[in-house]
Write a protein that holds these residues in place. Structure first.
Motif, short mmCIF file in Angstrom:
data_model
loop_
_atom_site.label_atom_id
_atom_site.label_comp_id
_atom_site.label_asym_id
_atom_site.label_seq_id
_atom_site.Cartn_x
_atom_site.Cartn_y
_atom_site.Cartn_z
N GLY A 161 -2.16 -4.45 -17.61
CA GLY A 161 -3.25 -4.01 -16.76
C GLY A 161 -3.46 -2.53 -16.95
N PRO A 162 -4.61 -2.01 -16.52
CA PRO A 162 -4.90 -0.60 -16.70
C PRO A 162 -3.89 0.31 -15.99
CG PRO A 162 -6.86 -1.80 -15.97
CD PRO A 162 -5.71 -2.74 -15.85
N ASN A 163 -3.84 1.57 -16.35
CA ASN A 163 -2.96 2.54 -15.67
C ASN A 163 -3.24 2.53 -14.17
OD1 ASN A 163 -3.45 4.66 -18.45
ND2 ASN A 163 -1.49 3.83 -17.85
N GLY A 164 -2.18 2.55 -13.41
CA GLY A 164 -2.33 2.67 -11.95
C GLY A 164 -2.70 1.38 -11.25
N THR A 165 -2.57 0.26 -11.93
CA THR A 165 -2.99 -1.01 -11.31
C THR A 165 -1.86 -1.72 -10.56
OG1 THR A 165 -4.41 -2.89 -11.77
CG2 THR A 165 -2.59 -2.58 -13.25
N GLY A 166 -0.66 -1.13 -10.58
CA GLY A 166 0.42 -1.65 -9.74
C GLY A 166 1.53 -2.38 -10.47
N LYS A 167 1.57 -2.27 -11.80
CA LYS A 167 2.59 -3.00 -12.58
C LYS A 167 4.00 -2.52 -12.23
CE LYS A 167 0.78 -1.66 -16.47
NZ LYS A 167 -0.36 -0.86 -15.95
N THR A 168 4.19 -1.20 -12.27
CA THR A 168 5.53 -0.66 -11.98
C THR A 168 5.90 -0.93 -10.53
OG1 THR A 168 5.30 1.03 -13.68
CG2 THR A 168 6.91 1.46 -11.97
N THR A 169 4.94 -0.80 -9.63
CA THR A 169 5.22 -1.07 -8.21
C THR A 169 5.71 -2.51 -8.04
OG1 THR A 169 3.56 0.53 -7.54
CG2 THR A 169 4.15 -1.14 -5.92
N THR A 207 3.93 -3.76 -20.37
CA THR A 207 3.63 -3.14 -21.66
C THR A 207 2.15 -2.81 -21.71
OG1 THR A 207 3.70 -3.45 -24.07
CG2 THR A 207 3.26 -5.42 -22.79
N HIS A 208 1.83 -1.82 -22.58
CA HIS A 208 0.41 -1.56 -22.85
C HIS A 208 0.05 -2.09 -24.23
CE1 HIS A 208 -0.71 0.59 -19.28
NE2 HIS A 208 0.38 1.34 -19.37
N SER A 209 1.00 -2.81 -24.86
CA SER A 209 0.75 -3.31 -26.22
C SER A 209 0.29 -4.77 -26.18
CB SER A 209 2.04 -3.19 -27.05
OG SER A 209 1.91 -4.00 -28.19
N SER A 259 0.85 -1.19 0.00
CA SER A 259 0.00 0.00 0.00
C SER A 259 0.88 1.23 0.00
CB SER A 259 -0.86 0.06 1.26
OG SER A 259 -1.68 -1.06 1.34
N TYR A 260 0.36 2.32 -0.57
CA TYR A 260 0.95 3.65 -0.37
C TYR A 260 -0.06 4.40 0.51
CZ TYR A 260 3.91 2.63 -4.46
OH TYR A 260 4.80 2.08 -5.35
N GLY A 261 0.19 4.55 1.77
CA GLY A 261 -0.79 5.15 2.68
C GLY A 261 -2.04 4.28 2.67
N SER A 262 -3.19 4.90 2.37
CA SER A 262 -4.45 4.12 2.38
C SER A 262 -4.73 3.50 1.02
CB SER A 262 -5.62 5.02 2.80
OG SER A 262 -5.72 6.06 1.86
N ASN A 263 -3.86 3.78 0.03
CA ASN A 263 -4.06 3.25 -1.33
C ASN A 263 -3.49 1.83 -1.41
OD1 ASN A 263 -4.35 2.89 -4.05
ND2 ASN A 263 -2.89 4.48 -4.67
N LYS A 264 -4.37 0.84 -1.38
CA LYS A 264 -3.92 -0.56 -1.44
C LYS A 264 -3.62 -0.90 -2.89
CE LYS A 264 -6.30 -2.47 2.57
NZ LYS A 264 -7.21 -1.49 3.14
N VAL A 265 -2.35 -1.01 -3.24
CA VAL A 265 -1.96 -1.14 -4.65
C VAL A 265 -1.82 -2.60 -5.08
CG1 VAL A 265 -0.17 -0.58 -6.33
CG2 VAL A 265 -0.91 1.14 -4.70
N LEU A 266 -1.14 -3.44 -4.31
CA LEU A 266 -1.03 -4.87 -4.65
C LEU A 266 -1.71 -5.68 -3.56
CD1 LEU A 266 2.70 -4.95 -5.83
CD2 LEU A 266 0.66 -4.98 -7.29
N LEU A 291 13.85 -2.00 -5.45
CA LEU A 291 13.75 -0.54 -5.26
C LEU A 291 12.66 -0.14 -4.27
CD1 LEU A 291 14.15 0.61 -8.95
CD2 LEU A 291 15.86 0.60 -7.13
N ARG A 292 11.77 -1.07 -3.95
CA ARG A 292 10.65 -0.76 -3.05
C ARG A 292 10.46 -1.86 -2.02
NH1 ARG A 292 8.30 3.59 -3.75
NH2 ARG A 292 8.38 4.43 -5.85
N LYS A 293 10.08 -1.44 -0.81
CA LYS A 293 9.75 -2.42 0.23
C LYS A 293 8.29 -2.84 0.04
CE LYS A 293 13.21 -1.92 3.55
NZ LYS A 293 13.77 -0.59 3.76
#
Ligand code: ATP
Length: 237
Positions: free
Chosen positions: A36-44, A187-189, A12-19, A52-54
């Motif tokens: 997956g759609p934008n903002g769905t947690g792929k990069t995270t 990818t988005h392709s 999560s990022y704060g209250s935003n549960k991402v994965l 790079l991230r905990k």
């Protein structure tokens, strides 16, 4: 050998549960696409695997090493291309190769090999910001490949590239794969998933809604193109 193992991962990022409860494994030599759609947690997700991230909960193992404990080992073994390829604009291609080679204590022989393999000769004295999008990505792939990583992460590697540059980059990626290296990309392709990936993981609202070979998914849903499969899982159509 399992190159990546992810079990019951939450972030999560704060209250935003991402994965949310993400679990999957990747075998050596696979090309796996995450969509997956934008903002769905792929990069995270990629950033967690790249050290790079905990994460908040779950278990993550990369190349047999547990994260975050063995982050230094994992970093030394992976190759990475970030979204929109972060690179100093005014550095020349040759200087960038020298710089990154020095991080891994690699000598001139390895740089020469990479220049040969990625056909970079004519661009060695060109500054990064002067390169076309396709050549920028090709140079970044060459740099990511300098230390011979077994696992390569590519975050939207072909975004903004024209069809020809996309094809050339994919030919290079496939060449790397033939060496039994494992590639995990976002990818988005949908075409790229269809044409090049051995496996696709579809994320929706931070959860895995499909994880299979693109052909299997097309057969299962009786669809001709992978974009129809995607819409079926993501939009329910
Ligand atoms: N460093 C951060 N701090 C706070 N929130 C973040 C951070 N990074 C990402 N987020 C949020 O987490 C969610 C997932 O973002 P992420 O970049 O992982 O998604 P994505 O699927 O890669 O998106 P895209 O397809 O647009 O690249 C989004 O709501 C985003 O705003």
């Amino acid at each position: 050998m399992k190159i990546v193992k992810v079990k019951n991962l939450y972030k999560s990022y704060g209250s935003n549960k991402v994965l949310k409860d993400v679990s999957f494994e990747i075998e050596e030599g696979e090309i796996v696409g995450i969509v997956g759609p934008n903002g769905t947690g792929k990069t995270t997700l990629l950033e967690i695997l790249m050290t790079l991230r905990k994460y908040d909960e779950g278990e993550v193992e990369v190349l047999g090493a547990t994260l975050p404990e063995k982050a230094d080992f994992v970093r030394s073994q992976i190759g990475v291309i970030f979204q929109e390829g972060g690179m100093y604009a005014y550095i020349k291609v040759k200087e960038a190769l020298d710089l990154f080679a020095s991080f891994y204590s690699l000598g001139k022989d390895r740089i020469d090999e990479i220049v040969e393999e990625f056909e970079l000769h004519q661009y060695l004295n060109v500054k990064f910001h002067k390169l076309s999008g396709g050549w920028k990505q090709r140079c970044l792939l060459a740099i990511a490949f300098l230390h011979n990583p077994k696992l390569i992460f590519l975050d939207e590697p072909t975004t903004g590239l024209d069809p020809k540059a996309t094809q050339i980059l994919w030919n290079k990626i496939k060449g790397i794969k033939d060496d039994n290296r494992t590639i995990l990309l976002t990818t988005h392709s949908m075409e790229e998933i269809d044409q090049y990936c051995d496996r696709v993981i579809i994320l929706k609202d931070g959860m895995i809604v499909a994880d299979d070979n693109p052909e299997n998914l097309k057969m299962k849903l009786d669809k001709r193109y992978f974009n129809e499969v995607y819409f079926s899982y993501v939009e329910g159509v």
